[in-house]
Design a protein around this motif. Structure first.
Motif, PDB file in Angstrom:
ATOM      1  N   MET A   1       0.835  -1.190   0.000  1.00  0.00           N
ATOM      2  CA  MET A   1       0.000   0.000   0.000  1.00  0.00           C
ATOM      3  C   MET A   1       0.878   1.251   0.000  1.00  0.00           C
ATOM      4  N   LYS A   2       0.359   2.289  -0.626  1.00  0.00           N
ATOM      5  CA  LYS A   2       1.018   3.587  -0.613  1.00  0.00           C
ATOM      6  C   LYS A   2       0.061   4.582   0.031  1.00  0.00           C
ATOM      7  N   LEU A   3       0.588   5.443   0.889  1.00  0.00           N
ATOM      8  CA  LEU A   3      -0.225   6.460   1.528  1.00  0.00           C
ATOM      9  C   LEU A   3       0.304   7.835   1.148  1.00  0.00           C
ATOM     10  N   TYR A   4      -0.481   8.542   0.348  1.00  0.00           N
ATOM     11  CA  TYR A   4      -0.190   9.940   0.063  1.00  0.00           C
ATOM     12  C   TYR A   4      -0.710  10.745   1.249  1.00  0.00           C
ATOM     13  N   ASN A   5       0.190  11.488   1.900  1.00  0.00           N
ATOM     14  CA  ASN A   5      -0.241  12.195   3.100  1.00  0.00           C
ATOM     15  C   ASN A   5       0.687  13.355   3.403  1.00  0.00           C
ATOM     16  N   TYR A   6       0.248  14.194   4.339  1.00  0.00           N
ATOM     17  CA  TYR A   6       1.020  15.345   4.788  1.00  0.00           C
ATOM     18  C   TYR A   6       1.251  15.159   6.285  1.00  0.00           C
ATOM     19  N   PHE A   7       2.458  15.399   6.741  1.00  0.00           N
ATOM     20  CA  PHE A   7       2.806  15.025   8.103  1.00  0.00           C
ATOM     21  C   PHE A   7       1.950  15.716   9.163  1.00  0.00           C
ATOM     22  N   ARG A   8       1.516  16.975   8.908  1.00  0.00           N
ATOM     23  CA  ARG A   8       0.728  17.693   9.899  1.00  0.00           C
ATOM     24  C   ARG A   8      -0.779  17.578   9.670  1.00  0.00           C
ATOM     25  N   SER A   9      -1.194  16.960   8.600  1.00  0.00           N
ATOM     26  CA  SER A   9      -2.625  16.769   8.339  1.00  0.00           C
ATOM     27  C   SER A   9      -3.219  15.836   9.387  1.00  0.00           C
ATOM     28  N   SER A  10      -4.236  16.312  10.109  1.00  0.00           N
ATOM     29  CA  SER A  10      -4.835  15.453  11.134  1.00  0.00           C
ATOM     30  C   SER A  10      -5.541  14.257  10.507  1.00  0.00           C
ATOM     31  N   ALA A  11      -6.114  14.438   9.322  1.00  0.00           N
ATOM     32  CA  ALA A  11      -6.756  13.319   8.634  1.00  0.00           C
ATOM     33  C   ALA A  11      -5.722  12.257   8.252  1.00  0.00           C
ATOM     34  N   SER A  12      -4.554  12.699   7.788  1.00  0.00           N
ATOM     35  CA  SER A  12      -3.474  11.760   7.478  1.00  0.00           C
ATOM     36  C   SER A  12      -2.972  11.059   8.733  1.00  0.00           C
ATOM     37  N   PHE A  13      -2.849  11.830   9.807  1.00  0.00           N
ATOM     38  CA  PHE A  13      -2.405  11.299  11.099  1.00  0.00           C
ATOM     39  C   PHE A  13      -3.339  10.175  11.548  1.00  0.00           C
ATOM     40  N   ARG A  14      -4.639  10.363  11.387  1.00  0.00           N
ATOM     41  CA  ARG A  14      -5.613   9.319  11.756  1.00  0.00           C
ATOM     42  C   ARG A  14      -5.309   7.997  11.054  1.00  0.00           C
ATOM     43  N   VAL A  15      -5.077   8.101   9.757  1.00  0.00           N
ATOM     44  CA  VAL A  15      -4.845   6.888   8.971  1.00  0.00           C
ATOM     45  C   VAL A  15      -3.508   6.255   9.335  1.00  0.00           C
ATOM     46  N   ARG A  16      -2.492   7.072   9.564  1.00  0.00           N
ATOM     47  CA  ARG A  16      -1.200   6.510   9.978  1.00  0.00           C
ATOM     48  C   ARG A  16      -1.341   5.746  11.297  1.00  0.00           C
ATOM     49  N   ILE A  17      -2.138   6.271  12.228  1.00  0.00           N
ATOM     50  CA  ILE A  17      -2.366   5.562  13.486  1.00  0.00           C
ATOM     51  C   ILE A  17      -3.008   4.202  13.210  1.00  0.00           C
ATOM     52  N   ALA A  18      -4.040   4.190  12.380  1.00  0.00           N
ATOM     53  CA  ALA A  18      -4.730   2.929  12.078  1.00  0.00           C
ATOM     54  C   ALA A  18      -3.778   1.920  11.442  1.00  0.00           C
ATOM     55  N   LEU A  19      -2.961   2.367  10.512  1.00  0.00           N
ATOM     56  CA  LEU A  19      -1.997   1.471   9.869  1.00  0.00           C
ATOM     57  C   LEU A  19      -0.996   0.922  10.887  1.00  0.00           C
ATOM     58  N   GLN A  20      -0.538   1.785  11.791  1.00  0.00           N
ATOM     59  CA  GLN A  20       0.409   1.344  12.817  1.00  0.00           C
ATOM     60  C   GLN A  20      -0.250   0.370  13.784  1.00  0.00           C
ATOM     61  N   LEU A  21      -1.480   0.662  14.194  1.00  0.00           N
ATOM     62  CA  LEU A  21      -2.175  -0.237  15.119  1.00  0.00           C
ATOM     63  C   LEU A  21      -2.334  -1.632  14.531  1.00  0.00           C
ATOM     64  N   TYR A  28       5.313   5.612   2.391  1.00  0.00           N
ATOM     65  CA  TYR A  28       4.932   6.977   2.778  1.00  0.00           C
ATOM     66  C   TYR A  28       5.259   7.919   1.621  1.00  0.00           C
ATOM     67  N   LEU A  29       4.252   8.561   1.082  1.00  0.00           N
ATOM     68  CA  LEU A  29       4.444   9.518  -0.006  1.00  0.00           C
ATOM     69  C   LEU A  29       3.980  10.886   0.476  1.00  0.00           C
ATOM     70  N   SER A  30       4.898  11.832   0.528  1.00  0.00           N
ATOM     71  CA  SER A  30       4.613  13.141   1.101  1.00  0.00           C
ATOM     72  C   SER A  30       3.990  14.079   0.069  1.00  0.00           C
ATOM     73  N   ILE A  31       2.851  14.663   0.442  1.00  0.00           N
ATOM     74  CA  ILE A  31       2.223  15.734  -0.325  1.00  0.00           C
ATOM     75  C   ILE A  31       2.196  16.949   0.601  1.00  0.00           C
ATOM     76  N   HIS A  32       3.087  17.887   0.356  1.00  0.00           N
ATOM     77  CA  HIS A  32       3.272  19.014   1.277  1.00  0.00           C
ATOM     78  C   HIS A  32       2.202  20.067   0.999  1.00  0.00           C
ATOM     79  N   LEU A  33       1.162  20.062   1.832  1.00  0.00           N
ATOM     80  CA  LEU A  33       0.033  20.961   1.597  1.00  0.00           C
ATOM     81  C   LEU A  33       0.424  22.426   1.690  1.00  0.00           C
ATOM     82  N   ALA A  34       1.261  22.763   2.646  1.00  0.00           N
ATOM     83  CA  ALA A  34       1.633  24.168   2.832  1.00  0.00           C
ATOM     84  C   ALA A  34       2.390  24.721   1.633  1.00  0.00           C
TER      85      ALA A  34
END
Length: 208
Positions: A1-21, A28-34
């Motif tokens: 699986m690939k996860l496009y996400n931004y490190f400070r995005s709370s929505a991304s953080f939610r999914v990272r927690i679920a994947l870790q659990l 990890y594919l970074s999309i820098h929103l800022a």
């Protein structure tokens, strides 16, 4: 699986927690929103809504953090992030959505940028906006938790659920904006308990 996400995005953080659990490996594919990475053509070719997170499963892609977490829970059911009973599942969804649908949308980066660009608000005004909606939302969440007789170490008893995956990132964002969180002792107690767990620590924005 690939996860496009931004490190400070709370929505991304939610999914990272679920994947870790669930102990699921992913790229990890970074999309820098800022910096506006999500507005670039190459990401538009990947994501129709240009949002994060986006879970790439190979042939299929899935957006929206809550849908992603429920998909992960259905396809990798251990440990379960939703209770086995109908009431428990509904309660967890209600608590999770009180964050994902009530607090987060009015405070996400798109909204804050629009306030700045369209209404010419300075950073102090932006911060006031953010803190107002955190106070409204967390007061609602605290009230729900205090009345909930099944609250335990975590949002629902002593098992981690999808609601905990939502609560921790929202507290992180509130702390980043220096919100006063002393009025929400139940929220903060649960946040502290979750934060001691390795999957939450590994998913933390500062670890990405």
């Amino acid at each position: 699986m690939k996860l496009y996400n931004y490190f400070r995005s709370s929505a991304s953080f939610r999914v990272r927690i679920a994947l870790q659990l669930k102990g699921l490996p992913y790229e990890y594919l970074s999309i820098h929103l800022a910096r506006g990475d999500h507005l670039k053509t190459d990401y538009g070719d990947v994501s129709a809504d240009r949002l994060v997170p986006l879970l790439d499963l190979g042939q299929d892609r899935l957006s929206q953090s809550m849908a992603i977490i429920e998909y992960l829970d259905e396809t990798h059911p251990t440990p379960a992030l939703l209770p086995s009973d109908a009431w428990g599942r509904a309660r967890v969804r209600a608590l999770a959505q009180s964050i994902a649908c009530e607090i987060h949308p009015v405070n996400n980066l798109r909204v804050l940028n629009h306030l700045r660009q369209a209404y010419h608000l300075d950073q102090d005004a932006i911060n006031d906006w953010y803190r107002h909606w955190i106070a409204e939302g967390f007061a609602m969440m605290e009230g729900m938790l205090q009345r909930e007789k099944r609250v335990g170490r975590y949002v629902l008893g002593d098992d981690i659920t999808m609601a905990d995956c939502c609560l921790v990132p929202q507290v992180f964002n509130a702390q980043r904006y220096k919100c006063d969180l002393t009025a929400y002792p139940t929220v903060m107690r649960i946040h502290e308990a979750c934060s001691q767990l390795a999957p939450f620590a590994a998913a933390h924005p500062m670890k990405q």
